[in-house]
Scaffold this active site. Structure first.
Site, PDB file in Angstrom:
ATOM      1  N   SER A   1       0.835  -1.198   0.000  1.00 50.93           N
ATOM      2  CA  SER A   1       0.000   0.000   0.000  1.00 50.93           C
ATOM      3  C   SER A   1       0.877   1.257   0.000  1.00 50.93           C
ATOM      4  O   SER A   1       1.688   1.446  -0.898  1.00 50.93           O
ATOM      5  CB  SER A   1      -0.954  -0.046   1.196  1.00 50.93           C
ATOM      6  OG  SER A   1      -1.992   0.903   1.068  1.00 50.93           O
TER       7      SER A   1
ATOM      8  N   ASP B   1      -9.976  -4.482  -5.091  1.00 44.90           N
ATOM      9  CA  ASP B   1      -9.402  -3.558  -4.113  1.00 44.90           C
ATOM     10  C   ASP B   1     -10.069  -2.193  -4.279  1.00 44.90           C
ATOM     11  O   ASP B   1      -9.848  -1.502  -5.270  1.00 44.90           O
ATOM     12  CB  ASP B   1      -7.889  -3.453  -4.324  1.00 44.90           C
ATOM     13  CG  ASP B   1      -7.176  -2.662  -3.239  1.00 44.90           C
ATOM     14  OD1 ASP B   1      -7.845  -1.885  -2.522  1.00 44.90           O
ATOM     15  OD2 ASP B   1      -5.950  -2.826  -3.099  1.00 44.90           O
TER      16      ASP B   1
ATOM     17  N   HIS C   1      -7.867  -5.453  -0.507  1.00 40.88           N
ATOM     18  CA  HIS C   1      -6.646  -4.667  -0.403  1.00 40.88           C
ATOM     19  C   HIS C   1      -5.464  -5.416   0.207  1.00 40.88           C
ATOM     20  O   HIS C   1      -4.343  -5.314  -0.283  1.00 40.88           O
ATOM     21  CB  HIS C   1      -6.920  -3.393   0.406  1.00 40.88           C
ATOM     22  CG  HIS C   1      -5.749  -2.474   0.484  1.00 40.88           C
ATOM     23  ND1 HIS C   1      -5.102  -1.989  -0.635  1.00 40.88           N
ATOM     24  CD2 HIS C   1      -5.074  -1.957   1.555  1.00 40.88           C
ATOM     25  CE1 HIS C   1      -4.100  -1.212  -0.264  1.00 40.88           C
ATOM     26  NE2 HIS C   1      -4.047  -1.176   1.050  1.00 40.88           N
TER      27      HIS C   1
END
Length: 267
Positions: A107, A212, A242
């Site tokens: 991320s 996601d 995610h």
């Protein structure tokens, strides 16, 4: 369960807490860069799989995250955290000379890993980017508001496993408050720098969930396409949300990651 030990590393803006998972006969070093608002302790399972593949694993809590110093989730320049990652890299490389280093970023940590790789490619054997914030990110639209609204991460976007979201909400080291304006600006500036930076010449693997919603795959692809080098691989997982390392198919994801790393380290 493999217990981690702690070390402190002097970062550019204060002390960093780093978790270390050891193995008696290491063949390589894995550095993990976690995502926004979370901390390295959420990577226990990932670290255990890496140790099983003969990695020494090091995962810092970024500035303002977890048990590291700084105002919570606040930083004014992503290059500060990139420099912190390099400080850790230098320390562990000096302790274990000759071991190849693989950088794994998730991320926001994927963004940081991408920037680190652009600036320090010579120190890395391979790069793994998990749902990286690259290209564009819809969360940056919050900067248009005079006051940043309180829009916490929806735990349902993390994984199809509801226990992951429940644990995330109950974790006291996870930030559950609003985004900070300075941090969003720093992320925006970092994305612009990455878009204008060099391509990734080290072997790179990108993994992303097709579903996601927090960091949509299509947005990341706009950034990936700017920096992908000659040796680039990707896996997009149908139904994946995610946090692929916490998903219902996490064993499949980790197998793909370890297969990629083993191939690159042995090539």
């Amino acid at each position: 369960m493999i217990e981690s030990t702690d070390r402190e590393v002097s970062g550019r803006r204060g002390k960093l807490m780093v978790r270390e998972w050891a193995t008696p006969n290491p063949g390589w070093i894995a550095l993990i860069a976690h995502g926004y608002g979370e901390h390295s302790g959420r990577y226990q399972w990932v670290a255990e799989q890496l140790v099983g593949a003969r990695a020494l694993v090091y995962a810092p809590d970024h500035l303002g995250h977890g048990r590291s110093s700084g105002d919570r989730v606040h930083f004014e320049d992503a290059e500060t955290i990139v420099a912190d990652l390099d400080a850790l890299r230098q320390e562990v490389a000096a302790e274990h000379p000759g071991l190849p280093i693989v950088l794994i970023g998730h991320s926001m940590g994927g963004m940081l890993a991408g920037r680190y790789a652009q600036e320090h490619q010579e120190h890395l054997a391979a790069i793994v980017l998990s749902a990286p914030v690259l290209g564009t990110w819809h969360v940056l639209d919050l900067l248009e508001h005079d006051e940043i609204p309180d829009t916490p991460v929806d735990p349902a976007t993390l994984s199809r496993d509801p226990e992951v979201g429940a644990a995330y909400l109950a974790d006291p080291l996870v930030w559950h408050g609003p985004f900070k304006r300075a941090t969003l600006r720093a992320i925006d500036n970092c994305l612009l720098a990455i878009n204008d930076g060099p391509t990734l010449e080290r072997p790179t693997l990108w993994v992303h969930g097709e579903d996601d919603e927090l960091v949509p795959e299509a947005d990341t692809r706009t950034g990936i396409d700017r920096i992908r080098g000659a040796e680039f691989h990707e896996h997009i997982y149908p139904g994946g949300r995610h946090e692929l390392f916490n998903e219902t198919n996490k064993a499949e994801v980790m197998n793909d990651v370890l297969t990629f790393i083993a191939r690159e380290l042995n090539s």
